[in-house]
Write a protein that holds these residues in place. Sequence first.
Motif, PDB file in Angstrom:
ATOM      1  N   GLU A   1      96.771 103.175  47.311  1.00  0.00           N
ATOM      2  CA  GLU A   1      97.449 101.976  47.534  1.00  0.00           C
ATOM      3  C   GLU A   1      96.560 101.144  47.848  1.00  0.00           C
ATOM      4  OE1 GLU A   1     101.318 101.702  47.437  1.00  0.00           O
ATOM      5  OE2 GLU A   1     100.470 103.099  45.878  1.00  0.00           O
ATOM      6  N   TYR A   2      95.185 101.156  47.806  1.00  0.00           N
ATOM      7  CA  TYR A   2      94.166 100.446  48.513  1.00  0.00           C
ATOM      8  C   TYR A   2      94.198  99.085  47.878  1.00  0.00           C
ATOM      9  CZ  TYR A   2      91.766 102.817  44.613  1.00  0.00           C
ATOM     10  OH  TYR A   2      91.307 103.187  43.413  1.00  0.00           O
ATOM     11  N   LEU A   3      94.314  99.005  46.488  1.00  0.00           N
ATOM     12  CA  LEU A   3      94.327  97.784  45.861  1.00  0.00           C
ATOM     13  C   LEU A   3      95.480  97.120  46.375  1.00  0.00           C
ATOM     14  CD1 LEU A   3      92.884  96.181  43.748  1.00  0.00           C
ATOM     15  CD2 LEU A   3      94.164  97.020  41.867  1.00  0.00           C
ATOM     16  N   LYS A   4      96.786  97.616  46.139  1.00  0.00           N
ATOM     17  CA  LYS A   4      98.041  96.705  46.558  1.00  0.00           C
ATOM     18  C   LYS A   4      97.892  96.519  47.786  1.00  0.00           C
ATOM     19  CE  LYS A   4     100.727  99.074  43.014  1.00  0.00           C
ATOM     20  NZ  LYS A   4     101.059 100.312  42.754  1.00  0.00           N
ATOM     21  N   ASN A   5      97.440  97.217  48.938  1.00  0.00           N
ATOM     22  CA  ASN A   5      97.321  96.847  50.250  1.00  0.00           C
ATOM     23  C   ASN A   5      96.333  95.489  50.215  1.00  0.00           C
ATOM     24  OD1 ASN A   5      98.974  98.651  51.344  1.00  0.00           O
ATOM     25  ND2 ASN A   5      97.260 100.010  51.638  1.00  0.00           N
ATOM     26  N   GLU A   6      95.307  95.538  49.487  1.00  0.00           N
ATOM     27  CA  GLU A   6      94.218  94.309  49.614  1.00  0.00           C
ATOM     28  C   GLU A   6      95.041  92.987  48.913  1.00  0.00           C
ATOM     29  OE1 GLU A   6      91.481  93.858  51.048  1.00  0.00           O
ATOM     30  OE2 GLU A   6      91.157  92.136  50.494  1.00  0.00           O
ATOM     31  N   VAL A   7      95.689  93.213  47.794  1.00  0.00           N
ATOM     32  CA  VAL A   7      96.230  92.333  47.117  1.00  0.00           C
ATOM     33  C   VAL A   7      97.330  91.561  48.163  1.00  0.00           C
ATOM     34  CG1 VAL A   7      97.479  91.368  45.202  1.00  0.00           C
ATOM     35  CG2 VAL A   7      95.563  92.839  44.954  1.00  0.00           C
ATOM     36  N   GLY A   8      98.112  92.696  48.733  1.00  0.00           N
ATOM     37  CA  GLY A   8      99.106  92.026  49.560  1.00  0.00           C
ATOM     38  C   GLY A   8      98.683  91.363  50.818  1.00  0.00           C
ATOM     39  N   SER A   9      97.505  91.702  51.291  1.00  0.00           N
ATOM     40  CA  SER A   9      97.108  91.137  52.555  1.00  0.00           C
ATOM     41  C   SER A   9      96.731  89.381  52.068  1.00  0.00           C
ATOM     42  CB  SER A   9      96.051  91.679  53.155  1.00  0.00           C
ATOM     43  OG  SER A   9      94.860  91.525  52.629  1.00  0.00           O
ATOM     44  N   ARG A  10      96.186  89.349  50.933  1.00  0.00           N
ATOM     45  CA  ARG A  10      95.791  87.986  50.363  1.00  0.00           C
ATOM     46  C   ARG A  10      96.982  87.098  50.088  1.00  0.00           C
ATOM     47  NH1 ARG A  10      89.976  88.940  47.263  1.00  0.00           N
ATOM     48  NH2 ARG A  10      89.267  90.882  48.552  1.00  0.00           N
ATOM     49  N   VAL A  11      97.988  87.765  49.493  1.00  0.00           N
ATOM     50  CA  VAL A  11      99.065  86.893  49.280  1.00  0.00           C
ATOM     51  C   VAL A  11      99.666  86.629  50.804  1.00  0.00           C
ATOM     52  CG1 VAL A  11     101.512  86.832  48.460  1.00  0.00           C
ATOM     53  CG2 VAL A  11      99.756  88.231  47.055  1.00  0.00           C
ATOM     54  N   ALA A  12      99.576  87.340  51.681  1.00  0.00           N
ATOM     55  CA  ALA A  12     100.169  87.091  52.822  1.00  0.00           C
ATOM     56  C   ALA A  12      99.272  85.900  53.579  1.00  0.00           C
ATOM     57  CB  ALA A  12     100.229  88.217  54.054  1.00  0.00           C
ATOM     58  N   ASP A  13      97.778  85.801  53.024  1.00  0.00           N
ATOM     59  CA  ASP A  13      97.024  84.604  53.759  1.00  0.00           C
ATOM     60  C   ASP A  13      97.572  83.529  53.289  1.00  0.00           C
ATOM     61  OD1 ASP A  13      93.682  86.296  53.832  1.00  0.00           O
ATOM     62  OD2 ASP A  13      95.279  86.150  55.163  1.00  0.00           O
ATOM     63  N   ARG A  14      97.811  83.447  51.858  1.00  0.00           N
ATOM     64  CA  ARG A  14      98.247  82.330  51.200  1.00  0.00           C
ATOM     65  C   ARG A  14      99.743  81.719  51.754  1.00  0.00           C
ATOM     66  NH1 ARG A  14      94.752  84.429  48.369  1.00  0.00           N
ATOM     67  NH2 ARG A  14      93.588  83.441  46.668  1.00  0.00           N
ATOM     68  N   VAL A  15     100.587  82.682  52.255  1.00  0.00           N
ATOM     69  CA  VAL A  15     101.679  82.075  52.843  1.00  0.00           C
ATOM     70  C   VAL A  15     101.380  81.343  54.080  1.00  0.00           C
ATOM     71  CG1 VAL A  15     103.903  82.921  53.808  1.00  0.00           C
ATOM     72  CG2 VAL A  15     103.064  84.190  51.771  1.00  0.00           C
ATOM     73  N   TYR A  16     100.531  82.044  54.830  1.00  0.00           N
ATOM     74  CA  TYR A  16     100.135  81.417  56.051  1.00  0.00           C
ATOM     75  C   TYR A  16      99.320  80.120  56.073  1.00  0.00           C
ATOM     76  CZ  TYR A  16     101.351  85.418  58.851  1.00  0.00           C
ATOM     77  OH  TYR A  16     101.885  86.521  59.611  1.00  0.00           O
ATOM     78  N   ASP A  17      98.834  80.023  54.750  1.00  0.00           N
ATOM     79  CA  ASP A  17      98.137  78.757  54.500  1.00  0.00           C
ATOM     80  C   ASP A  17      98.905  77.540  54.503  1.00  0.00           C
ATOM     81  OD1 ASP A  17      95.269  79.926  52.520  1.00  0.00           O
ATOM     82  OD2 ASP A  17      95.539  79.655  54.545  1.00  0.00           O
ATOM     83  N   ILE A  18     100.239  77.834  54.026  1.00  0.00           N
ATOM     84  CA  ILE A  18     101.259  76.827  53.747  1.00  0.00           C
ATOM     85  C   ILE A  18     101.754  76.279  55.393  1.00  0.00           C
ATOM     86  CG2 ILE A  18     103.516  76.080  52.846  1.00  0.00           C
ATOM     87  CD1 ILE A  18     102.827  78.110  50.608  1.00  0.00           C
ATOM     88  N   ALA A  19     101.696  75.015  55.405  1.00  0.00           N
ATOM     89  CA  ALA A  19     102.060  74.575  56.775  1.00  0.00           C
ATOM     90  C   ALA A  19     103.390  74.421  57.102  1.00  0.00           C
ATOM     91  CB  ALA A  19     101.450  73.331  56.916  1.00  0.00           C
ATOM     92  N   ARG A  20     104.146  75.635  56.814  1.00  0.00           N
ATOM     93  CA  ARG A  20     105.471  75.715  56.992  1.00  0.00           C
ATOM     94  C   ARG A  20     105.946  77.084  57.475  1.00  0.00           C
ATOM     95  NH1 ARG A  20     109.433  74.067  52.090  1.00  0.00           N
ATOM     96  NH2 ARG A  20     108.009  72.038  51.881  1.00  0.00           N
ATOM     97  N   THR A  21     107.165  77.074  58.239  1.00  0.00           N
ATOM     98  CA  THR A  21     107.889  78.236  58.374  1.00  0.00           C
ATOM     99  C   THR A  21     108.944  78.623  57.557  1.00  0.00           C
ATOM    100  OG1 THR A  21     109.199  77.434  60.162  1.00  0.00           O
ATOM    101  CG2 THR A  21     107.171  78.655  60.654  1.00  0.00           C
ATOM    102  N   PHE A  22     109.136  79.474  57.076  1.00  0.00           N
ATOM    103  CA  PHE A  22     110.234  79.665  56.004  1.00  0.00           C
ATOM    104  C   PHE A  22     111.483  80.498  56.698  1.00  0.00           C
ATOM    105  CE2 PHE A  22     107.948  77.985  52.601  1.00  0.00           C
ATOM    106  CZ  PHE A  22     106.750  78.359  52.864  1.00  0.00           C
ATOM    107  N   PRO A  23     112.724  80.112  56.499  1.00  0.00           N
ATOM    108  CA  PRO A  23     113.800  81.041  57.088  1.00  0.00           C
ATOM    109  C   PRO A  23     113.951  82.342  56.174  1.00  0.00           C
ATOM    110  CG  PRO A  23     114.642  79.008  56.272  1.00  0.00           C
ATOM    111  CD  PRO A  23     113.185  78.950  56.062  1.00  0.00           C
ATOM    112  N   LEU A  24     113.862  82.148  55.098  1.00  0.00           N
ATOM    113  CA  LEU A  24     114.253  83.201  53.992  1.00  0.00           C
ATOM    114  C   LEU A  24     113.420  83.552  52.902  1.00  0.00           C
ATOM    115  CD1 LEU A  24     116.543  85.177  53.271  1.00  0.00           C
ATOM    116  CD2 LEU A  24     117.524  83.106  51.755  1.00  0.00           C
ATOM    117  N   ALA A  25     112.884  84.397  52.814  1.00  0.00           N
ATOM    118  CA  ALA A  25     111.897  84.852  51.691  1.00  0.00           C
ATOM    119  C   ALA A  25     112.426  86.305  50.969  1.00  0.00           C
ATOM    120  CB  ALA A  25     110.556  85.292  52.166  1.00  0.00           C
ATOM    121  N   LEU A  26     111.986  86.347  49.733  1.00  0.00           N
ATOM    122  CA  LEU A  26     112.475  87.365  49.044  1.00  0.00           C
ATOM    123  C   LEU A  26     111.059  87.925  48.355  1.00  0.00           C
ATOM    124  CD1 LEU A  26     114.436  89.065  47.273  1.00  0.00           C
ATOM    125  CD2 LEU A  26     114.594  87.253  45.474  1.00  0.00           C
TER     126      LEU A  26
END
Lengths: 272, 70
Positions: free
Chosen positions: A45-70
């Motif tokens: 799962e190493y590749l998916k883990n790495e991509v998952g953490s980079r996607v999460a990075d981009r979520v954090y880059d957005i200056a807003r909190t979200f009440p609901l995500a899918l």
Amino acid sequence: MSAMVYGGVSQTGSPIGGAMNVFDRNMKRKQKQWAASLEDPDKYEYLKNEVGSRVADRVYDIARTFPLALDVGCGRSHIAEHLSKVGLLFLTDVSESTLIFHVLKPDGVFIGAMVGGETLYELRCSLQLAEIEREGGFSPHVSPYTAVTDLGNILGQVGFNMLTVDIDDIHIHYPGVFEVMSDLQAMGESNCAWNRKSMLHRDTILATAAIYKEMYGCDDGSVPATFEILFMIGWKPHESQAKPARRGSANISFGDLGKINQSPSMDKPKER
Amino acid sequence: MSGANVWTRSRERMKRLPELFAQCGPEATAYGKCVTATTSSKEELRKDLCIREFEALKTCILSAAKKTVK
């Protein structure tokens, strides 16, 4: 406001009318289930883990909190384990790309990642050369990938605004082509395009190993495999979003860029 | 499929290929160089262009397999 995060590496679900039927989705489901039933699925799962953490990075880059995500196509929740600024997170398995647009609230954001572009070009080229030399012809063994340039068009056509597309190149080194192929299989990423050949001759595999090593081998004896991850961010339109200015409404010219260090002519009058 | 059959035997043989391949470095390099030479020369790659080098590689693999047979 809500955000949708898509972490899958391949498409799932059935194509809606008009979409190209490139992949045998039933076969993909079987491959994924077989991969999930392996003894040590986390090992691959190493590749998916790495991509998952980079996607999460981009979520954090957005200056807003979200009440609901899918999280669509979440796998083993590779993204969720990095997220905390999301109120509620739903994890699902199936996805339908234009549905994503409709499910989003206005001013909601879609953050996605998928392999594309030049992914696994080393494997594709080595297989191609080996098949030509050993069998006299070749057939595609690596899925057709979306090019970066197409991604912007696709998202724009669906209706997303303020698109951002960027690429991350991930190079993973393996002992040889056998390990590349067996890891891909164990990740559930075997070829499932309808036009795939059902057999790969032993001689061709041997030839591929020799060619891969000769063309791309590194000094330490390993061979690299490239995964080009395309990250995309698109927003569901909303009045509050910046729109491109009307043509002809510019009142400063690019030629004035050189004067940027001088005081601008539109100073506010100094207060006495 | 249960029990030993042609697929389990075939898979066992495939699993040994990486270690056998590692023992045939020079032959593999020779074959690889023969094929990749066509990407930069005028000669087009066609079937069996490098058959001599490939047969040498295959012979090396087969003899390495015999040496370490259980």
